[in-house]
Design an enzyme around this catalytic site. Structure first.
Site, short mmCIF file in Angstrom:
data_model
loop_
_atom_site.label_atom_id
_atom_site.label_comp_id
_atom_site.label_asym_id
_atom_site.label_seq_id
_atom_site.Cartn_x
_atom_site.Cartn_y
_atom_site.Cartn_z
CE LYS A 1 -3.46 -0.61 2.82
NZ LYS A 1 -4.24 -0.65 4.09
CG ASP B 1 18.49 -18.36 -25.95
OD1 ASP B 1 19.18 -18.71 -26.81
OD2 ASP B 1 17.39 -19.17 -25.70
CG ASP B 2 17.89 -11.07 -27.62
OD1 ASP B 2 17.66 -10.56 -26.76
OD2 ASP B 2 18.09 -10.81 -28.92
CD GLU B 3 16.41 -9.18 -23.71
OE1 GLU B 3 17.53 -9.64 -24.00
OE2 GLU B 3 16.22 -8.14 -24.20
CG HIS C 1 17.35 -10.17 -19.37
ND1 HIS C 1 16.74 -9.27 -19.54
CD2 HIS C 1 18.47 -10.28 -20.30
CE1 HIS C 1 17.14 -8.47 -20.46
NE2 HIS C 1 18.25 -9.07 -21.16
N GLY D 1 26.89 -1.94 -24.20
CA GLY D 1 27.84 -1.15 -24.57
C GLY D 1 29.22 -1.58 -24.43
N GLY E 1 27.20 -6.55 -29.28
CA GLY E 1 27.86 -5.74 -30.64
C GLY E 1 29.23 -5.83 -30.42
#
Lengths: 410, 410
Positions: B95, B171-173, B261, B334, B357
């Site tokens: 609450k 894996d990618d989420e 993740h 990054g 990347g």
């Protein structure tokens, strides 16, 4: 049948090229990269690609720092995610939630996606049918205090509330499994009090018992509660996840209405820059997940939500949404009888008037607290000013409530 | 054994009496009312009563509106709630989260409460043991893109990453159950690629496959993945709830590390006024719930978290916390090889260097991307400046990475 879910974001940035940002979201959260793909690959990937539907940039009139934003709408192909709320949320706002000042405002789920969601099993009409009350707002009350109290105390509190003519009584959301008032015992003694009160009032009553415990035991606990006589459940949806609510609501053995409590919602909706908008968080997603009633902060009390946002939650619960039943809106906190005409003006008659202190704190006692609300509701429905109604014979409870808390003009 | 859980809040208000507010929280979220209780009842309820431990008011130096706040610490008796994270969060912030500008900053759970949590089954040391790597930071890579790709494509991506000498591939989420790359098939072909790469590199590798689906099927899906050969799992904890993570992590049949993740975390932590602090959300609670590795936004990339907050997450994962194993910190987003000395300076060597990347975008290809990171890690550990290391024979991959992305001074 539509096959894309549309997310609406509000993104704040003093300098960003919002069109470029929107494109990068649409690509980044779907196929990952696009412009560098060979044409043949593009043809194959096209059906997975997110699409920017609109970008509305709002430049601040005075160029004030921090106030430039854009509302961005992006369509995500259903083919990219499974038909569940975690997959949808992770897709449209998983990584993106951490990428600067951005808030998820709304989601328009596709007909295809929605087809996996039976939604509220009872919904607004079903709850009315169970109570056999079709011509007025419902009245809900909550216990005064629960932690540390024993079964006899809870039963007494319950009975007094029930005598006041309330339609629903809900557990406090902070009442967990405990040795003093364990789930099944609690249901038994409260339903016993409900039957006893019904002999006095002639009125049906739903008791929403708080469903708690380990996630994997919730369905079993719900079945135990139902077997013990519970005719409704209260559930802290956001502490367990929408998908848990969804699974409970479609479990054929849990055939009682479920009221969604908004506990933790304030961690998501109040910031203009981050989080998830209230009408999505407490409106559309709760309904999609199958909540028959949804509690949310009223615009009247100490726990305040701006009225515009408040009415947006209500609209999300009541407006047409694919094949889904509507959910009963339960604006909560700070409600006393003098607010009833205003509540009905703001929410209409398809609303649950929910009170705690406004019932237990009544100068003539808890039962009179319920009577005062019922009298206020009757007056508001018939267009009688509360002051006039309070002066009528038999409406002493309303009179005392108004003396205590006043009237807020509708 | 301590029996109270302590919540720390930051509450903003220009005028409030914060001591009064703290008291009202401590009473309101436990016994409900106190001063009006009869003395006999007080004696009985004392053990349930919340206690204000401290209130530190910060008056803004210049009296600026909106900047006055207090840090409030309140102790909640364990006896009031069951030993699970939903009950704890609903008690201390259910609450309250909706009651004005207030953020839950931290929770110190009692020894008694923590005793219900085995925590990470493997933890930092267990993950090192599985990989047999004890003397350097680990290297993790993620797929370049997954949505819309088939098994052959994923296998090829996996193999190239594995050849680069990474320790973990995740894996990618946003990869959910789908007809192109279904869970068990995906595990089989990726683990096949892992074995093939291991013949080349002589190195072990964990593949964290994304665990998705309806909540009630997650444990079964995890077991299927493990049976198909998966040696790690990725899990979007916040979209399902901490308790689901907790139950998965203590399931004896799911005997592989679980990487948490942070998807959706940005809906909670970035606002100074609302939500849940990052070190609690992504640090302490993830560890309590049993995450062996925890991904969170790095302070270096596009998805930024202030460094102070970032290091607080790391500390929550690594500092002593009752009997719990530590969780591997995985600052993400990054990351390129030129950042490695800085990462090691900020995080020490008990860190997973995680890149997407920065691996796939390497001018000499994906495998060289991994090599460049391993070379950078080696250089940083031996105290060799990156530029010097890059010039050494055999370190052409590092040289190319530095040319592409530069070096950020540690």
């Amino acid at each position: 049948m539509s096959q894309v879910c549309i997310a609406t974001y509000r993104s704040y940035d003093d300098r960003a090229d919002f069109h470029k940002k929107a494109l990068s979201i649409a690509v980044g959260l779907t196929v990952g990269s696009w412009t560098e793909l060979p044409e043949a690959k593009k043809a194959e990937m096209e059906k997975h690609l997110g699409k920017v539907l609109s970008v509305e940039v709002h430049e601040p009139a005075n160029g004030a720092a921090g106030e430039r934003y854009a509302d961005i709408r992006i369509a995500y192909p259903d083919i990219n995610f499974s038909q569940d709320i975690p997959a949808l949320l992770v897709t449209v706002f998983g990584k993106l939630s951490m990428d600067g000042r951005i808030k998820l405002i709304d989601l328009d789920v596709s007909e295809n996606f929605a087809s996996a969601f039976p939604g509220p099993r009872f919904g607004l009409q079903g709850v009315r049918d169970l109570l056999d009350v079709h011509d007025r707002p419902l009245l809900m009350s909550i216990f005064k205090s629960v932690v540390g109290h024993d079964l006899a105390n809870l039963q007494e509190q319950f009975y007094k509330q029930a005598l006041g003519g309330v339609d629903l009584i809900k557990d406090d959301e902070i009442l967990f499994e405990n040795p003093l008032t364990p789930l099944e015992k609690r249901v038994e003694i409260c339903m016993e009090a409900a039957r006893k009160a019904q002999e006095e009032t002639g009125q049906k009553l739903l008791y929403a018992v708080n469903l708690t415990g380990p996630t994997s035991q919730l369905a079993a606990n719900a079945r135990k509660a139902v077997a013990a006589g519970a005719n409704a459940l209260l559930f802290n949806v956001l502490s367990y996840g929408y998908d848990v609510m969804h699974e409970l609501s479609k479990d054929p053995e849990i055939n009682v209405p479920i009221a969604a409590h908004p506990a933790l919602a304030g961690a998501f909706y109040p910031s203009p820059h981050y989080g998830i908008g209230a009408s999505l968080l407490l409106g559309k997603l709760m309904r999609l997940a199958g909540a028959d009633l949804v509690l949310f902060p009223s615009p009247y009390g100490s726990v305040v939500m701006p009225k515009e946002e408040n009415l947006a939650v209500k609209d999300a619960l009541l407006s047409p949404l694919h094949q889904l039943r509507t959910s009963f809106p339960v604006p909560s906190a700070g409600i006393h009888p003098g607010l009833v005409p205003l509540i009905l003006k703001d929410f209409g008659t398809d609303v649950v008037v929910n009170a705690g202190g406004g019932i237990h704190g009544h100068p003539m006692g808890t039962a009179a607290g319920g009577h005062a609300f019922r009298q206020a509701i009757q007056a508001a429905l018939s267009g009688t000013p509360l002051l006039e109604a309070a002066a009528a014979e038999g409406n002493e409870a309303l009179q005392a409530a108004i003396t205590a808390w006043g009237i807020k003009e509708a």
